[in-house]
Structures are given as C-alpha cells and as structure tokens.
Design a protein around this motif. Structure first.
Motif, short mmCIF file in Angstrom:
data_model
loop_
_atom_site.label_atom_id
_atom_site.label_comp_id
_atom_site.label_asym_id
_atom_site.label_seq_id
_atom_site.Cartn_x
_atom_site.Cartn_y
_atom_site.Cartn_z
N LYS A 1 0.83 -1.20 0.00
CA LYS A 1 0.00 0.00 0.00
C LYS A 1 0.87 1.25 0.00
O LYS A 1 0.60 2.22 -0.71
CB LYS A 1 -0.93 0.00 1.21
N GLU A 2 1.91 1.24 0.82
CA GLU A 2 2.82 2.38 0.85
C GLU A 2 3.51 2.57 -0.49
O GLU A 2 3.84 3.69 -0.89
CB GLU A 2 3.85 2.18 1.96
N LYS A 3 3.71 1.46 -1.21
CA LYS A 3 4.43 1.53 -2.48
C LYS A 3 3.53 1.91 -3.65
O LYS A 3 3.94 2.65 -4.56
CB LYS A 3 5.11 0.19 -2.75
N PHE A 4 2.28 1.42 -3.66
CA PHE A 4 1.44 1.54 -4.86
C PHE A 4 0.33 2.58 -4.77
O PHE A 4 0.00 3.22 -5.78
CB PHE A 4 0.81 0.19 -5.20
N VAL A 5 -0.34 2.70 -3.61
CA VAL A 5 -1.52 3.57 -3.53
C VAL A 5 -1.14 5.01 -3.86
O VAL A 5 -0.22 5.58 -3.27
CB VAL A 5 -2.18 3.48 -2.14
N GLY A 6 -1.88 5.59 -4.82
CA GLY A 6 -1.61 6.95 -5.27
C GLY A 6 -0.59 7.04 -6.38
O GLY A 6 -0.38 8.13 -6.94
N GLN A 7 0.05 5.91 -6.74
CA GLN A 7 1.06 5.95 -7.80
C GLN A 7 0.40 5.88 -9.17
O GLN A 7 -0.58 5.17 -9.39
CB GLN A 7 2.04 4.77 -7.64
N VAL B 1 -4.94 -1.41 -3.20
CA VAL B 1 -4.23 -2.64 -3.57
C VAL B 1 -4.30 -3.62 -2.40
O VAL B 1 -4.31 -3.22 -1.23
CB VAL B 1 -2.76 -2.34 -3.96
N GLU B 2 -4.37 -4.90 -2.73
CA GLU B 2 -4.46 -5.94 -1.69
C GLU B 2 -3.92 -7.24 -2.26
O GLU B 2 -4.03 -7.50 -3.46
CB GLU B 2 -5.91 -6.12 -1.23
N ILE B 3 -3.34 -8.06 -1.38
CA ILE B 3 -2.78 -9.34 -1.80
C ILE B 3 -3.29 -10.45 -0.87
O ILE B 3 -3.55 -10.22 0.32
CB ILE B 3 -1.24 -9.30 -1.79
N TRP B 4 -3.48 -11.66 -1.42
CA TRP B 4 -3.86 -12.82 -0.61
C TRP B 4 -3.41 -14.09 -1.34
O TRP B 4 -2.98 -14.05 -2.50
CB TRP B 4 -5.37 -12.84 -0.32
N GLY B 5 -3.52 -15.20 -0.65
CA GLY B 5 -3.10 -16.47 -1.22
C GLY B 5 -4.26 -17.27 -1.76
O GLY B 5 -5.36 -17.26 -1.22
N CYS B 6 -3.98 -18.01 -2.85
CA CYS B 6 -4.97 -18.90 -3.44
C CYS B 6 -4.21 -20.11 -3.99
O CYS B 6 -3.56 -20.00 -5.04
CB CYS B 6 -5.76 -18.20 -4.53
N GLY B 7 -4.28 -21.23 -3.27
CA GLY B 7 -3.50 -22.39 -3.68
C GLY B 7 -2.03 -22.07 -3.63
O GLY B 7 -1.54 -21.47 -2.66
N PRO B 8 -1.26 -22.39 -4.67
CA PRO B 8 0.18 -22.07 -4.67
C PRO B 8 0.48 -20.66 -5.13
O PRO B 8 1.65 -20.25 -5.15
CB PRO B 8 0.75 -23.10 -5.66
N ASN B 9 -0.54 -19.90 -5.52
CA ASN B 9 -0.33 -18.58 -6.11
C ASN B 9 -0.71 -17.45 -5.16
O ASN B 9 -1.48 -17.62 -4.22
CB ASN B 9 -1.15 -18.43 -7.40
N LEU B 10 -0.16 -16.29 -5.48
CA LEU B 10 -0.57 -15.04 -4.84
C LEU B 10 -1.51 -14.30 -5.78
O LEU B 10 -1.28 -14.24 -6.99
CB LEU B 10 0.65 -14.16 -4.54
N ILE B 11 -2.58 -13.75 -5.23
CA ILE B 11 -3.52 -12.93 -6.00
C ILE B 11 -3.29 -11.47 -5.60
O ILE B 11 -3.33 -11.12 -4.43
CB ILE B 11 -4.97 -13.32 -5.71
N LEU B 12 -3.05 -10.64 -6.61
CA LEU B 12 -2.78 -9.22 -6.39
C LEU B 12 -3.93 -8.43 -7.02
O LEU B 12 -4.17 -8.51 -8.23
CB LEU B 12 -1.45 -8.84 -7.02
N HIS B 13 -4.67 -7.71 -6.18
CA HIS B 13 -5.86 -6.97 -6.62
C HIS B 13 -5.56 -5.47 -6.64
O HIS B 13 -5.17 -4.90 -5.61
CB HIS B 13 -7.04 -7.28 -5.69
N PHE B 14 -5.76 -4.86 -7.82
CA PHE B 14 -5.60 -3.41 -7.96
C PHE B 14 -6.96 -2.78 -8.26
O PHE B 14 -7.71 -3.28 -9.11
CB PHE B 14 -4.66 -3.07 -9.12
#
Length: 434
Positions: A275-281, A295-308
C-alpha cells in the motif's frame, strides 16, 4: 498448521570454565588427606607405633588445561611426630616426642574422556614432589624427606584411585547435557504479538568431537541434531523424552550451526508494504494514464492474488496472479509467472484491449518487490532469547558469535507466506553450573 523441515545441526563448543572444576575439587577433596590418629584404622595396620604422620591440604587446588589433560598442584602441610620415650618403657613419665612440620607440593595430571554413557573417564597420574619449606631432621634420627616420599609413594595408587573416584562422583557432564536434552524439548515461545508463535525442537542425538582448551577453560566440541517445527497458536502438546541417548564420538566436528527454520510473513504485513508503495502511484501505459486507488494481496492455492483498484484511463478492478520467489541477490520477495487472470480480461470494459497488450503487467511485476531481510533477521535472536528465558538458559549461557541466513523455499498459505530459511551460525554454550 505445522510445517516440518529436514534435520538441523547445532555444532557448538561446550565451554566448561576451569573455576567450576576447581570449586568442585576443592569442595570435594578432604582437607585432611592422611592422619595416623584415625582410630578407625586397625592398629595392626600401623607400620610404626612410634611414628605419627598427618598430611593436610594447605591451600586450594589450581587446575591448568592442555587439550583434555589437566595439570594441577596440591599444596600440603605435613606434621611428623616421633615418640622417643614411651610409657611402656618408663611408666612414671609422660611420653616424650620430637615434632617437625613442613610443606610440600604434589603435582598431578588427569586425562579426561567421556564414555558412551556420558560419564567422565578420568585417568590421573602422579608427576612430582616439590618441597616448599625447609625440612628439619627430627633430631637427626631419621631421613624425613626420604621417609615422607616413600610413605606417599606407597599410598599413591590409592590416592590416585580416590582422586579419579572423586572426579567421577562430583563432576557430572552428563547432568548438564541431560538438562539441555530435556529442556530443549519444551516449546519455545518466540513471538507474543497478535498470534503466538512457538519453536518446537525434537532432538535426535548428541555427538562429541575433540576436547581442547581455550583461554584456560575446557572446551568440548559437540553437535546436536534435531528436527524443528514452527507452530502458530496455543502451546503445542509434547511428550518429554527424559532419556539421554548414548554419546556418539567423532574425530572432528564442524564449528557451525546449520538450522532449518520457518519464518511466517502475514499478508497484513505485506499489504502494508505494498500500500505504501502503490496507492496513489500513477502509471503511463501506451499513452494512457492509470492511477492506483487501492491494492491488496492474498493467497490462493500455490499462487498469490494481487488486486488493484484503478482510476484514470481505465477504471475498475484488475487482478494479477503469480508464484512467490525469493531473490537471493536483493533479499526480496518477488513474483514469477505473473499474469492477468482470465476473468479479469472478461470483466474489462470494451475498448480497453490496449491494457492487456501493454507493458502494464511488467511495470507492476517489476515494482512488486518486498524486502524480507529485516523480518527474517529477527528470527535467530528471537529463538536465542526464548532459550535464555527458559530453564535451559538458567544453566547455560548462549552466545551467537556470527550468523547468516538464506531463504530456500516459499509456501503460500491462506493467512500468510511461509519461508524456509537455512540459518548458518557460530554458537557457543558456556556451562554455568555442573
């Protein structure tokens, strides 16, 4: 959930301060080593009824080491009394005697080894006499020096046996190691904030290398092999194995700890960083402008999900997925196999095909880099603090002289990312009580 690792090895010199051994010897060896007035000794075993000999320890025993050989001196006070007129000869008179008192020093060497049962195997030998004071000749009647040396040499086998028996009975390396073996099995709390994290150590065996000397103290090279688990939640249930396994001897052991550890990185921590890196960029993409609102991140199986959540030339929600990877050069967590999800493409409004075929994905991938050094670096210190606070730390002083860590593998879980770390360290254990 518990994640186990391969066998860990803690190779460390076990330092036993010489002062502890000196205290044991001085408290255990009697002040009076020989006393002819001992009424418990049958009279028939007294070689000369007209001669009385008393040998007492004059001062403290001091020990000096060279590898596993201890050299030490026993300063002695000797009192000799010889009766020259006995009541049996002249009943009317009191017994008359000549007395003399002097001091000498006996030098010994003891070679120490440990048996498979962890008991000391001392082997003591006599080295020499040293006369510390002038010896009067007791009226010129006898050669006192010769008499005393003969008497002591005659009893030396029993003296040496008594010394070895005393060392075996009073100096217990096995007890110190047993305390470590038992206490290290008790889960160590290494984090109390938010979720409680425990380190559970399952020891397998002890090994011993050389017995050497460092700065005048005894140093035993040892290695503990164990498996470890990092467990989140309540204190883990454990069954205490109180039996110390047989000692395994090695010709030489490396002076290095090689420990597999697990470091948990919650998504709450990662989200704060991104959040410090992306929000407002803002991003310039194929002549269009996009700004990140959330922006938010979470896990799903072996992958990371990145939501913008974005605004500007493209408005709405964009989802990426990828697998986490540890970059050893930068010591950062990065993402591989980074791409849009299929449902994201379908959800994009018409006319935004330029976003799918632009450099936006690479810009996000390159910008997504999470430093792990600071978080992982706290793990070894937390472990040692946990040991120091526990019962094992009350008998031992744990010193980390230097250490390095290298994350090896990343697991994605529902609530966090877990990194398998190999910690290489040089650790010293100093015994504080034997």
């Amino acid at each position: 959930m518990a994640l186990s690792q391969d066998t860990s090895y803690l190779s460390t010199p076990l330092v036993i301060p010489t002062r502890l051994i000196e205290e044991k010897l001085n408290n255990s060896i009697k002040l009076n080593l020989l006393d002819d007035s001992d009424t418990k000794r049958p009279p028939r075993k007294r070689r000369n009824e007209n001669m009385y000999l008393k040998v007492s320890r004059l001062g403290d025993i001091q020990v000096h080491w060279r590898n596993n050989v201890a050299t030490y001196q026993a300063p002695l006070q000797v009192l000799i009394e010889r009766k020259i007129i006995n009541k049996k000869v002249l009943p009317a008179l009191k017994s008359l005697a000549l007395k003399t008192e002097f001091s000498l020093q006996l030098d010994f060497q003891t070679t120490l080894n440990l048996g498979a049962d962890w008991n000391l195997q001392p082997k003591t030998k006599f080295i020499s006499f040293k006369w510390l004071s002038e010896v009067k000749t007791l009226g010129g009647l006898i050669n006192i020096k010769g008499m005393v040396e003969r008497r002591i040499r005659h009893q030396m086998p029993q003296i040496l046996k008594n010394m070895d028996d005393t060392i075996r009975a009073k100096v217990h390396i096995d007890r110190a190691i047993t305390r470590i073996w038992q206490n290290i099995q008790k889960p160590i709390r290494i984090n109390q904030k938010e979720e409680t994290v425990w380190l559970k150590i399952n020891p397998i065996q002890f090994e011993m290398g050389n017995i050497t000397t460092e700065n005048g103290n005894l140093l035993i090279q040892g290695r503990l092999s164990a498996t470890t688990e990092t467990i989140v939640g309540n204190e883990p249930v454990y069954a205490l194995d109180s039996t110390l396994p047989p000692l395994v001897k090695r010709r030489i052991l490396p002076n290095e700890a090689y420990i597999y550890m697990l470091s948990k990185i919650p998504y709450t921590d990662i989200n704060q960083i991104i959040k410090e890196k992306f929000v407002g960029q803002g991003f310039n993409v194929s002549g269009h402008s996009i700004k990140v609102k959330q922006v938010e991140i979470w896990g799903c199986g072996p992958n990371l999900i990145l939501h913008f959540q974005v605004s500007g030339s493209a408005k709405g929600d964009i989802y990426f997925q990828g697998t986490p990877y540890y970059d050893r050069d930068s010591q950062h967590l990065v993402i591989q196999n980074f791409d849009f999800q299929i449902q994201t493409q379908e959800a994009l409004p018409a006319g935004l095909d330029w976003l799918l075929h632009s450099t936006f994905k690479e810009q996000i991938k390159n910008a997504f880099s999470i430093p792990l050094t600071e978080k992982i670096a706290k793990i070894p210190d937390a472990i040692m603090q946990g040991i120091e606070r526990g019962k094992a730390g009350q008998k031992m002083d744990f010193i980390i002289e230097q250490w390095d860590f290298k994350p090896q593998q990343i697991w994605v879980r529902e609530s966090d990312i877990v990194a398998l770390i190999i910690v290489k360290a040089q650790v010293r254990l100093e015994v504080e009580k034997i």
